[in-house]
Design a protein around this motif. Structure first.
Motif, mmCIF file in Angstrom:
data_model
loop_
_atom_site.group_PDB
_atom_site.id
_atom_site.type_symbol
_atom_site.label_atom_id
_atom_site.label_comp_id
_atom_site.label_asym_id
_atom_site.label_seq_id
_atom_site.Cartn_x
_atom_site.Cartn_y
_atom_site.Cartn_z
ATOM 1 N N SER B 58 62.061 42.026 47.140
ATOM 2 C CA SER B 58 62.350 40.972 46.163
ATOM 3 C C SER B 58 63.812 40.571 46.236
ATOM 4 O O SER B 58 64.146 39.380 46.167
ATOM 5 C CB SER B 58 62.014 41.444 44.745
ATOM 6 N N ASP B 177 56.427 35.566 45.834
ATOM 7 C CA ASP B 177 56.635 36.996 45.587
ATOM 8 C C ASP B 177 55.339 37.589 45.041
ATOM 9 O O ASP B 177 54.992 37.359 43.899
ATOM 10 C CB ASP B 177 57.787 37.202 44.598
ATOM 11 N N GLU B 178 54.619 38.297 45.908
ATOM 12 C CA GLU B 178 53.347 38.914 45.557
ATOM 13 C C GLU B 178 52.426 37.927 44.840
ATOM 14 O O GLU B 178 51.994 38.172 43.719
ATOM 15 C CB GLU B 178 53.578 40.163 44.701
#
Ligand SMILES: Nc1ncnc2c1ncn2[C@@H]1O[C@H](COP(=O)(O)OP(=O)(O)OP(=O)(O)O)[C@@H](O)[C@H]1O
Ligand SMILES: [Mg+2]
Lengths: 846, 236
Positions: B58, B177-178
């Protein structure tokens, strides 16, 4: 559990501060009012105690009808003094002049205005009775000398040896200042301009040759004041009042207290408005935080906390907040008491205050009211907190269960509004004393505000659309989001806006009322008056010497001079206002709506009755009225006609000026209507009149119709300014509410803001979005307040006879714009906060 | 594994990072989230970044996207050196050149699906290209849901709206992000297929952080981070 409450408070300092301030400002005005008026009272107490300290008994005219201060009560005849002096119990007796109808002219040739406080012309007292001290110079010793209070001398730069003028009943005369005067060590008699002359000169100037305003009496050794009083009462008629020195002191102090109690009540009413608004803020803040902390409460419940404990924890927060806010308010209140004085001084009322008086009552009432209001406002949210079920701790995105009250909100709102209006109507049309009417009006207005506040969640959507769409057109997505955010939680926005609504409604009401009053006066002057100029006291209301009318009558180009006088009487045990006119000239210079002929034909023993009064009391022409006059005698007047004067210049009874002089002992004119000769150069004649007046009667001014209207408008505007200043407090409190709601909403929307920033919203855009949200909320309050204010004004002015309703559209638009500006101001801090959020923190925020 | 020469890749890359380090905190408690990452992302490629929890995925993504600043090193995005930009500059860059897809959708609840899709354009004050938006709406398959608010959509639908939002302004690069972290396997598959199509059909560049090897397998290239360093870089 208590720890939880306190931790909760400390974790949110901004909110704590703002909410506490919402209470503090109202409490501040309570404390400030008490300190302010107590201080004034204390200084007058000291003055009067000193003035009558050496006097055993005081003889004064019976003032059960009229007032000595405005000259409607006749002074004492010289024979009273002679009879008192002859009494064996009397050691010494001194007649004094104590007159409030004159004016002092400073070195610049202009009358000294003491801003609401009177100008007192007194006579020098012998040392036996005197409370005066002369730190500089000495008491006046001859008819050419005067002494003046040190405070006025200081303010006007006067010194011993300077020349000042005096004018009362007699035309202006110049005097040499022989000394500066203090009383009981106080420089000023409570802001009044005080001058002393020798007794004969004082009598001559005030038109009381051979007469006295009061007689100071000292008993022979061995005679108590009570015995002395009884002895004097034996020989004096009922037109004379006798009091012991102590009673007289008390009487004067009570007079002042009575006069001030109106002020106290009025100021406390404004404090009440602020607190009422503050209660909205507290309620809203607690409601929002309770909703935000629903999971926390649920968790506590799961861990075994009882409903009571949850309730107590929220109420503890309320208590801490209330105590804190009240303490801060009390503190600031004591400091701003002097600010209040400055405020009154700014609108022309200079009130004395020496030292600061803090009674224990001030402290107790301030704290108690602040704490109780906070607790009441936080009770409903606290109860909601107890209804969070423990299982809510396990769920995402808990919503508080809908309570019974929120389901009943709409019918309740309608009922409250209806009761509010009913109470106001009762107050307006139900008759009864004016204080009862005012309480009914106030209570009704408060209920109406509550009702509309409860109703407003339903109004938020439409109003937000109406005011938000232009913003959206202007600012695109930021405007759109701002609008959507305001309607997201309509209840929250509604309460926030309602707080502002109250202030705006009252401002609107006051503006309309003032505009109507001005219009009423203007119309009366326009349709009623044919006068070229009107003579009035420079203070706008006081009576003045009839010499002025005589002087003006002698000016070349002046054709008609018609003095009007005002007095009081009692008819069937009730106070009536009596107007005196000069029948022949009055009808030429003034048109009443109906009954001009009756006024023109008014005989010396006759009376013309105002239509409203005649209707209410069933008075018919030909009937005789037994009127008790300020002389305490009763005269019989024959009703010769009924007249209607929408201009409101004539009071309930109108008689010939001669009757007023003979039966009411009237000595002064109230207004004088002056008509110039046809064809005369109005400007030149007015000039000559002005010159004549400033020469001999500087207390009197000649106003053309438009000047007169302007003058009246100025007086109304000053009062309006004072009301605005006091209402500003309630508006500031409601702005704190907007700030609070925004800050709390921003916290809730942290993630959203993070996302918006991540995908490219600039800080400016974020600030703008918050600002628009505040502006929309403020405008909702503004629109609601405006509508409510207009409705209230129309309702309240309905029963006022002859009141011309006038909606000042310009001012109301300004009010609306100012609401928007207020929103912008309230948004400054929250907008800055929102724009400074760290994007990553915000995205990670839970 | 030797790092490719930075100068050579920068020219052709949409995003290029050189010697990135990121340190959180100071002294004893300091954490080095990135310890020298040099990496380049060529256009029209779908890159997955994998690694254990706490490996710095991240952090890397945030720095590449201009949401965070490196302690040292440089990032060039579509020809712009990020180090030289202030907050306003970074904001404009994100607005014009970057699209985001978040794990928790992050749609605005007050706006309809369509308005959410157009949000980046509205913020920029740009007129949407109707043809492009039509195509986008058809691609994500939300035509009949456009007037719904997020609360009325399922998680998978919400994430598809988020994908459309990220693509609406045709950014130089989309960061995710995910994106499938909160979805079940079926809806995950739909969203991943959507991302794949946007690369294949529209030539979009996508950089996606994920824990899920199946998700990573949809990409063209998988970069693995270990303790703040690139430990493997494999093309499919
Ligand atoms: N704001 C911060 N302050 C201090 N340390 C941080 C901060 N953000 C991240 N870290 C640390 O930096 C390291 C890398 O974090 P990062 O969030 O990049 O990991 P990640 O690979 O995304 O992990 P995950 O798969 O759990 O999301 C971790 O050790 C983390 O504790
Ligand atoms: Mg991560």
């Amino acid at each position: 559990m208590r720890k939880v409450a306190l931790k909760g408070l400390l974790a949110r300092k901004t909110r704590l501060g703002l909410t506490a301030l919402a209470v503090a400002l109202g409490v501040m005005l309570i404390a400030g009012t008490y300190v302010f008026t107590d201080t004034i009272n204390r200084s007058f107490d000291r003055i009067f105690t000193a003035v009558y300290a050496k006097t055993d008994a005081v003889v004064s005219p019976n003032d059960s009808i009229g007032s000595q201060d405005n000259g409607t009560v006749p002074s004492l005849d010289g024979s009273v003094l002679a009879r008192v002096k002859a009494l064996p119990q009397v050691g010494e007796a001194q007649g004094v002049v104590n007159d409030q109808s004159g004016v002092v002219i400073g070195k610049d040739g202009k009358a000294i205005k003491s801003g609401g406080a009177p100008t007192i012309i007194g006579s020098v007292l012998p040392a036996r009775f005197s409370a005066a001290e002369y730190p500089q110079g000495h008491a006046p010793a001859n008819a050419g000398e005067v002494s003046i209070d040190k405070a006025t001398a200081k303010r006007k730069g006067l010194h011993v040896g300077d020349t000042i003028g005096l004018q009362a009943a007699a035309p202006r005369k110049q005097y040499r200042i022989s000394g500066l005067l203090t009383i009981a060590g106080v420089d000023s008699l409570g802001g009044a301009t005080t001058v002393e002359l020798t007794l004969p000169e004082a009598q001559r100037v005030t038109g009381k040759v051979g007469r006295y305003d009061e007689i100071y009496v000292a008993g022979r050794p061995g005679t108590t004041p009570a015995q002395l009083k009884a002895a004097i009462q034996q020989v004096e008629p009922s037109s004379v009042t006798v009091r012991t020195g102590k009673q007289q002191t008390k009487n004067q102090q009570d007079d002042i207290k009575g006069a001030l109690s109106f002020l106290t009540t009025a100021l406390l009413a404004f404090a009440g408005i602020s607190l009422f608004v503050g209660a909205f803020i507290i309620f809203n803040t607690f409601s929002i935080t309770v909703a935000q902390r629903a999971r926390e409460f649920a968790l506590l419940r799961t861990l075994g906390a009882s409903r009571r404990q949850v309730l107590r924890s929220v109420l503890t927060e309320g208590l801490v907040l209330g105590v804190l806010g009240s303490l801060v308010g009390l503190g600031i209140g004591i400091v701003v008491a002097s600010g209040l004085r400055a405020l009154f001084k700014a609108v022309g009322v200079d009130l004395p205050s020496s030292g600061t008086v803090i009674e224990s009552r001030t402290i107790i009432v301030s704290l108690l009211v602040g704490i109780v209001v906070t607790l009441i406002a936080s009770l409903a949210p606290a109860l909601r907190a107890t209804r969070v079920p423990p299982v809510a701790a396990l769920r995402e995105g808990v919503a508080l269960p809908q309570t019974r009250t929120s389901r009943l909100a709409f019918p309740l709102a309608v009922v409250l509004t209806a009761i509010g209006f009913a109470l106001m109507a009762w107050g307006l049309f139900g008759g009864g004393s004016s204080s009862k009417a005012l309480s009914l009006l106030g209570g009704g207005a408060a209920l109406t505000f509550l009702g509309v506040a409860l109703l407003s969640p339903r109004l938020v959507g439409p109003i937000a659309s109406a005011v938000g769409r232009p913003l959206q057109a202007l600012a695109g997505m930021t405007g759109r989001l701002a609008r959507e955010n305001t309607v997201r939680q309509p209840g929250r926005t509604a309460v926030t806006a309602a707080a502002l609504m109250i202030g705006v409604a009252l401002v609107t009401f006051a503006s309309i009322f003032a505009a109507g009053a001005k219009k009423t006066i203007n119309d009366a002057v326009d349709t009623g008056s044919n006068a070229s100029v009107i003579l009035q006291n420079i203070n706008g209301f006081g009576p003045f010497s009839p010499g002025a009318a005589k002087a003006v009558a002698g000016v070349q180009g002046v054709q008609d001079v018609s003095p009007m006088r005002f007095s009081q009487g009692k008819l069937a045990g009730k106070d009536v206002q009596v107007t005196g006119i000069d029948p022949a000239s009055f009808s030429t210079l003034y048109n009443v709506t109906h009954g001009s002929d009756k006024l023109k034909a008014l005989p010396p023993d006759g009376v013309v009755v105002a239509k409203g009064y005649a209707d209410d009391h069933d008075v018919k022409p030909g009937q005789r009225l037994q009127v008790k006059t300020p002389t305490t005698r009763t005269v019989s007047l024959r009703v010769t006609g009924i007249a209607e004067d929408r201009g409101q210049l004539l009071s309930q009874l109108t008689v010939d000026n001669q009757t007023l002089v003979r039966d009411f002992a009237s000595t002064k004119d109230g207004f004088v209507l002056v008509g110039f000769a046809p064809g005369a150069d109005a400007k030149a004649v007015k000039h000559a009149v002005d010159a004549r007046l400033s020469q001999d009667f500087p207390q009197v001014e000649a106003l053309t119709e438009s000047e007169f209207k302007g003058n009246q408008a100025d007086q109304i505007n000053q009062l309006l300014g004072l009301i605005y200043a006091l209402l500003a407090l309630a508006i500031v409190v409601s702005l704190f509410g907007i700030v609070n709601t925004l800050v709390l909403s921003i916290t809730e929307r942290t993630r959203e803001l993070g996302m918006l920033r991540a995908i490219g919203t600039s800080r400016r855009q974020v600030r703008r979005m918050i600002r628009y949200e505040a502006v929309i909320t403020a405008l909702i309050g503004g629109v609601l307040g405006l509508v409510l204010g207009v409705v209230l004004a129309i309702l309240v002015t309905q029963p006022l006879d002859g009141f011309k309703l006038s909606i000042p559209v310009g001012s109301l638009v300004v009010v609306l714009i100012l609401s928007a500006v207020a929103g912008v101001m309230a948004a400054v801090l929250p907008a800055r906060r929102a724009s400074r959020l760290d994007v990553l923190d915000a995205l990670a925020y839970e | 594994m030797p790092a490719p020469s930075s100068t050579a890749t920068t020219t052709s890359a949409i995003v290029a990072a050189t010697d990135l380090t990121r340190r959180y905190g100071e002294g004893e408690a300091a954490v080095d989230a990135l310890r020298g990452v040099t990496i380049a992302f060529p256009p029209s490629r779908f890159t997955a970044i994998m690694g254990a929890s706490g490996s710095g995925k991240s952090t890397l993504m945030h720095i590449l996207a201009g949401l965070d600043r490196p302690t040292s090193g440089s990032v060039v995005l579509d020809g712009t050196e990020l180090a030289g930009l202030d907050d306003q500059g970074l904001t404009t860059l994100r607005r014009d050149k970057v699209g985001f897809i978040f794990q928790s959708f992050n749609l605005l609840p007050v706006l309809t699906a369509e308005e959410n899709i157009l949000l980046p354009l509205s913020i920029a004050g740009q007129k949407p290209d109707p043809e492009w938006i039509e195509r986008l709406v058809d691609t994500v398959g939300l035509r009949d849901r456009l007037t719904h608010r997020p609360a009325e959509l399922s998680g998978g639908q919400q994430q598809r709206v988020a994908v459309a939002r990220a693509l609406a302004s045709r950014p130089a690069v989309v960061f995710a992000d995910e994106p499938t972290g909160n979805l079940d396997s079926t809806t995950s598959g739909e969203v991943l297929a959507l991302l794949r199509r946007s690369v294949d059909e529209f030539g979009q560049t996508i950089i996606m952080v994920t824990h899920d090897p199946d998700a990573a397998a949809v990409g063209d290239r998988t970069i693995t981070l270990t303790d703040g360093r690139v430990s493997s870089d494999e093309d499919r």
